[in-house]
Design a protein around this motif. Sequence first.
Motif, PDB file in Angstrom:
ATOM      1  N   ALA A 119     -86.894  53.227  61.119  1.00 18.07           N
ATOM      2  CA  ALA A 119     -87.203  52.033  60.619  1.00 18.07           C
ATOM      3  C   ALA A 119     -86.488  51.381  59.333  1.00 18.07           C
ATOM      4  CB  ALA A 119     -88.898  51.917  60.158  1.00 18.07           C
ATOM      5  N   TRP A 120     -86.512  52.412  58.412  1.00 12.97           N
ATOM      6  CA  TRP A 120     -85.634  52.429  57.120  1.00 12.97           C
ATOM      7  C   TRP A 120     -84.146  51.970  57.662  1.00 12.97           C
ATOM      8  CZ3 TRP A 120     -87.121  51.477  52.467  1.00 12.97           C
ATOM      9  CH2 TRP A 120     -88.569  51.853  51.855  1.00 12.97           C
ATOM     10  N   ALA A 121     -83.586  52.707  58.636  1.00 18.27           N
ATOM     11  CA  ALA A 121     -82.232  52.367  59.247  1.00 18.27           C
ATOM     12  C   ALA A 121     -82.168  51.270  59.869  1.00 18.27           C
ATOM     13  CB  ALA A 121     -82.018  53.528  59.969  1.00 18.27           C
ATOM     14  N   ALA A 122     -83.128  50.684  60.484  1.00 18.64           N
ATOM     15  CA  ALA A 122     -83.208  49.328  61.124  1.00 18.64           C
ATOM     16  C   ALA A 122     -83.276  48.272  60.017  1.00 18.64           C
ATOM     17  CB  ALA A 122     -84.405  49.215  61.745  1.00 18.64           C
ATOM     18  N   ALA A 123     -83.694  48.499  58.946  1.00 14.49           N
ATOM     19  CA  ALA A 123     -83.760  47.434  57.579  1.00 14.49           C
ATOM     20  C   ALA A 123     -82.377  47.549  57.105  1.00 14.49           C
ATOM     21  CB  ALA A 123     -84.768  48.007  56.759  1.00 14.49           C
ATOM     22  N   GLY A 124     -81.662  48.450  56.994  1.00 13.94           N
ATOM     23  CA  GLY A 124     -80.518  48.706  56.573  1.00 13.94           C
ATOM     24  C   GLY A 124     -79.457  48.014  57.476  1.00 13.94           C
ATOM     25  N   ALA A 125     -79.645  48.153  58.583  1.00  8.20           N
ATOM     26  CA  ALA A 125     -78.873  47.347  59.598  1.00  8.20           C
ATOM     27  C   ALA A 125     -78.826  46.014  59.632  1.00  8.20           C
ATOM     28  CB  ALA A 125     -79.059  47.885  60.856  1.00  8.20           C
ATOM     29  N   ALA A 126     -80.181  45.271  59.321  1.00  6.38           N
ATOM     30  CA  ALA A 126     -80.217  43.950  59.213  1.00  6.38           C
ATOM     31  C   ALA A 126     -79.951  43.482  57.944  1.00  6.38           C
ATOM     32  CB  ALA A 126     -82.073  43.634  59.043  1.00  6.38           C
ATOM     33  N   ILE A 127     -79.758  44.070  56.938  1.00  2.00           N
ATOM     34  CA  ILE A 127     -79.327  43.754  55.588  1.00  2.00           C
ATOM     35  C   ILE A 127     -77.758  43.616  55.748  1.00  2.00           C
ATOM     36  CG2 ILE A 127     -78.822  44.577  53.050  1.00  2.00           C
ATOM     37  CD1 ILE A 127     -81.702  46.081  53.259  1.00  2.00           C
ATOM     38  N   ARG A 128     -77.086  44.595  56.357  1.00  2.00           N
ATOM     39  CA  ARG A 128     -75.666  44.378  56.663  1.00  2.00           C
ATOM     40  C   ARG A 128     -75.344  43.226  57.594  1.00  2.00           C
ATOM     41  NH1 ARG A 128     -71.646  48.277  55.585  1.00  2.00           N
ATOM     42  NH2 ARG A 128     -69.699  47.220  56.326  1.00  2.00           N
ATOM     43  N   GLN A 129     -76.130  42.829  58.388  1.00  2.00           N
ATOM     44  CA  GLN A 129     -76.000  41.508  59.080  1.00  2.00           C
ATOM     45  C   GLN A 129     -75.966  40.373  58.107  1.00  2.00           C
ATOM     46  OE1 GLN A 129     -79.290  42.267  62.368  1.00  2.00           O
ATOM     47  NE2 GLN A 129     -77.722  40.948  63.571  1.00  2.00           N
ATOM     48  N   VAL A 130     -76.945  40.302  57.389  1.00  2.00           N
ATOM     49  CA  VAL A 130     -76.876  39.283  56.390  1.00  2.00           C
ATOM     50  C   VAL A 130     -75.643  39.073  55.519  1.00  2.00           C
ATOM     51  CG1 VAL A 130     -78.086  38.312  54.041  1.00  2.00           C
ATOM     52  CG2 VAL A 130     -79.593  39.438  56.191  1.00  2.00           C
ATOM     53  N   HIS A 131     -75.211  40.334  55.042  1.00  2.00           N
ATOM     54  CA  HIS A 131     -73.852  40.371  54.288  1.00  2.00           C
ATOM     55  C   HIS A 131     -72.790  39.984  54.811  1.00  2.00           C
ATOM     56  CE1 HIS A 131     -76.369  43.453  51.293  1.00  2.00           C
ATOM     57  NE2 HIS A 131     -76.853  42.276  51.395  1.00  2.00           N
ATOM     58  N   GLU A 132     -72.795  40.293  56.153  1.00  2.00           N
ATOM     59  CA  GLU A 132     -71.361  39.926  56.808  1.00  2.00           C
ATOM     60  C   GLU A 132     -71.557  38.539  57.288  1.00  2.00           C
ATOM     61  OE1 GLU A 132     -71.157  43.190  60.066  1.00  2.00           O
ATOM     62  OE2 GLU A 132     -70.136  44.479  58.517  1.00  2.00           O
ATOM     63  N   ALA A 133     -72.424  37.857  57.291  1.00  2.00           N
ATOM     64  CA  ALA A 133     -72.627  36.514  57.646  1.00  2.00           C
ATOM     65  C   ALA A 133     -71.876  35.508  56.690  1.00  2.00           C
ATOM     66  CB  ALA A 133     -73.972  35.842  57.656  1.00  2.00           C
ATOM     67  N   PRO A 134     -71.328  34.348  57.324  1.00  2.00           N
ATOM     68  CA  PRO A 134     -70.607  33.393  56.590  1.00  2.00           C
ATOM     69  C   PRO A 134     -71.150  33.051  55.370  1.00  2.00           C
ATOM     70  CG  PRO A 134     -70.718  32.698  58.910  1.00  2.00           C
ATOM     71  CD  PRO A 134     -71.465  33.674  58.940  1.00  2.00           C
ATOM     72  N   LEU A 135     -70.456  32.736  54.225  1.00  2.00           N
ATOM     73  CA  LEU A 135     -71.235  32.646  52.808  1.00  2.00           C
ATOM     74  C   LEU A 135     -71.895  31.373  52.920  1.00  2.00           C
ATOM     75  CD1 LEU A 135     -67.859  33.721  50.660  1.00  2.00           C
ATOM     76  CD2 LEU A 135     -70.257  35.022  51.290  1.00  2.00           C
ATOM     77  N   PRO A 136     -72.891  31.234  52.056  1.00  2.00           N
ATOM     78  CA  PRO A 136     -73.640  29.834  51.815  1.00  2.00           C
ATOM     79  C   PRO A 136     -72.686  29.342  50.640  1.00  2.00           C
ATOM     80  CG  PRO A 136     -74.809  31.724  50.962  1.00  2.00           C
ATOM     81  CD  PRO A 136     -73.654  32.496  51.786  1.00  2.00           C
ATOM     82  N   SER A 137     -73.186  27.947  50.511  1.00  2.00           N
ATOM     83  CA  SER A 137     -72.371  27.242  49.497  1.00  2.00           C
ATOM     84  C   SER A 137     -73.064  27.664  48.318  1.00  2.00           C
ATOM     85  CB  SER A 137     -72.822  25.522  49.784  1.00  2.00           C
ATOM     86  OG  SER A 137     -74.212  25.504  49.753  1.00  2.00           O
ATOM     87  N   ARG A 138     -74.105  28.240  47.678  1.00  2.00           N
ATOM     88  CA  ARG A 138     -74.610  28.320  46.452  1.00  2.00           C
ATOM     89  C   ARG A 138     -74.208  29.832  45.906  1.00  2.00           C
ATOM     90  NH1 ARG A 138     -80.858  30.190  45.248  1.00  2.00           N
ATOM     91  NH2 ARG A 138     -80.925  29.312  43.067  1.00  2.00           N
ATOM     92  N   LEU A 139     -74.085  29.722  44.795  1.00  2.00           N
ATOM     93  CA  LEU A 139     -73.773  30.923  44.000  1.00  2.00           C
ATOM     94  C   LEU A 139     -75.442  31.515  43.744  1.00  2.00           C
ATOM     95  CD1 LEU A 139     -71.686  32.908  42.769  1.00  2.00           C
ATOM     96  CD2 LEU A 139     -72.100  31.748  40.633  1.00  2.00           C
ATOM     97  N   GLY A 140     -75.641  32.938  44.235  1.00  2.00           N
ATOM     98  CA  GLY A 140     -76.981  33.314  44.113  1.00  2.00           C
ATOM     99  C   GLY A 140     -77.289  34.065  42.892  1.00  2.00           C
ATOM    100  N   ARG A 141     -78.385  34.733  42.715  1.00  2.00           N
ATOM    101  CA  ARG A 141     -78.618  35.402  41.626  1.00  2.00           C
ATOM    102  C   ARG A 141     -78.015  36.834  41.483  1.00  2.00           C
ATOM    103  NH1 ARG A 141     -84.780  38.197  40.981  1.00  2.00           N
ATOM    104  NH2 ARG A 141     -85.383  35.883  40.209  1.00  2.00           N
ATOM    105  N   ALA A 142     -77.479  37.347  42.698  1.00  2.00           N
ATOM    106  CA  ALA A 142     -76.568  38.520  42.720  1.00  2.00           C
ATOM    107  C   ALA A 142     -75.266  38.059  42.277  1.00  2.00           C
ATOM    108  CB  ALA A 142     -76.719  39.121  44.049  1.00  2.00           C
ATOM    109  N   GLY A 143     -74.612  36.851  41.964  1.00  2.00           N
ATOM    110  CA  GLY A 143     -73.331  36.173  41.796  1.00  2.00           C
ATOM    111  C   GLY A 143     -72.854  36.075  40.400  1.00  2.00           C
ATOM    112  N   ARG A 144     -73.809  36.475  39.382  1.00  2.00           N
ATOM    113  CA  ARG A 144     -73.353  36.180  38.181  1.00  2.00           C
ATOM    114  C   ARG A 144     -71.828  37.016  37.658  1.00  2.00           C
ATOM    115  NH1 ARG A 144     -79.217  38.289  36.036  1.00  2.00           N
ATOM    116  NH2 ARG A 144     -78.904  39.350  37.870  1.00  2.00           N
ATOM    117  N   SER A 145     -71.151  36.501  36.978  1.00  2.00           N
ATOM    118  CA  SER A 145     -69.931  37.001  36.503  1.00  2.00           C
ATOM    119  C   SER A 145     -70.118  38.421  35.738  1.00  2.00           C
ATOM    120  CB  SER A 145     -69.017  36.197  35.917  1.00  2.00           C
ATOM    121  OG  SER A 145     -69.259  35.927  34.638  1.00  2.00           O
TER     122      SER A 145
END
Length: 248
Positions: free
Chosen positions: A80-106
């Motif tokens: 189940a934890w691995a399945a969550a990891g695979a879903a997170i990977r799907q998000v990270h490989e998706a086309p970029l959204p227009s907004r700079l997010g919380r994790a995008g600070r320089s």
Amino acid sequence: MDRVEVVVAHAERATLRVGDVFLKVDADADRVDAEVEAMSLAPVPTPEILWREPPVLAIAAVPGQTLGRLGGPSTGSPAAWAAAGAAIRQVHEAPLPSRLGRAGRSSTDLAAEIGAECEALVAGGLLPAELVSRCRRVCEAVLRPWAPSFTHGDLQIAHVFLDGNAVTGIIDWSEAGRGDALYDLATFTLGHRDQLGHVLAGYGSGTDLDVIRGWWAVRSLLAIRWLVQHGFDPFLPGCEVDMLKSLA
């Protein structure tokens, strides 16, 4: 319907549950716009949007259970934890959204924020200087070049739901946008570092454990004063302060 549950409430926003409907009240219209955009783009199950009447966004509850909570025991099988990891990977490989997010600070802005927060934690007597100094050095690993990914931005363990080994929904996308993928992995495993190996088994290659440890430290340091000011307790067992002590 005989009761309204307050899921979370603070000065920035509030979430109420009425039966199987969640009502998110947020005065920041841009943040709600970003959340709606992120849910429409995410390649994983997200809550159904029922209606929107600013400042309220109504969404349907998602089925399933979380893998635990911060400060509490972790649940679920390694698969189940691995399945969550695979879903997170799907998000990270998706086309970029227009907004700079919380994790995008320089790196420059983040380093300045970490420095100011460390000084405030010591000056306010919340944490001892030696602990803050050690954890600040751990933070340095995140201050490096990174390629932007589609990030959730607040991927707490309470925001990912599963039924068995299948992800049924990821909620609370208000901080989503372009950012550092390892921030999401660190946020998801904060307080459950023993599950990181299972998450990475599903996520795959391209991770750096020192950077994940660095993000554990950054997220914990930057959260403590905010949590105290908004009525939460980062000193509870297994929460942010314990995380910092384990990293130091």
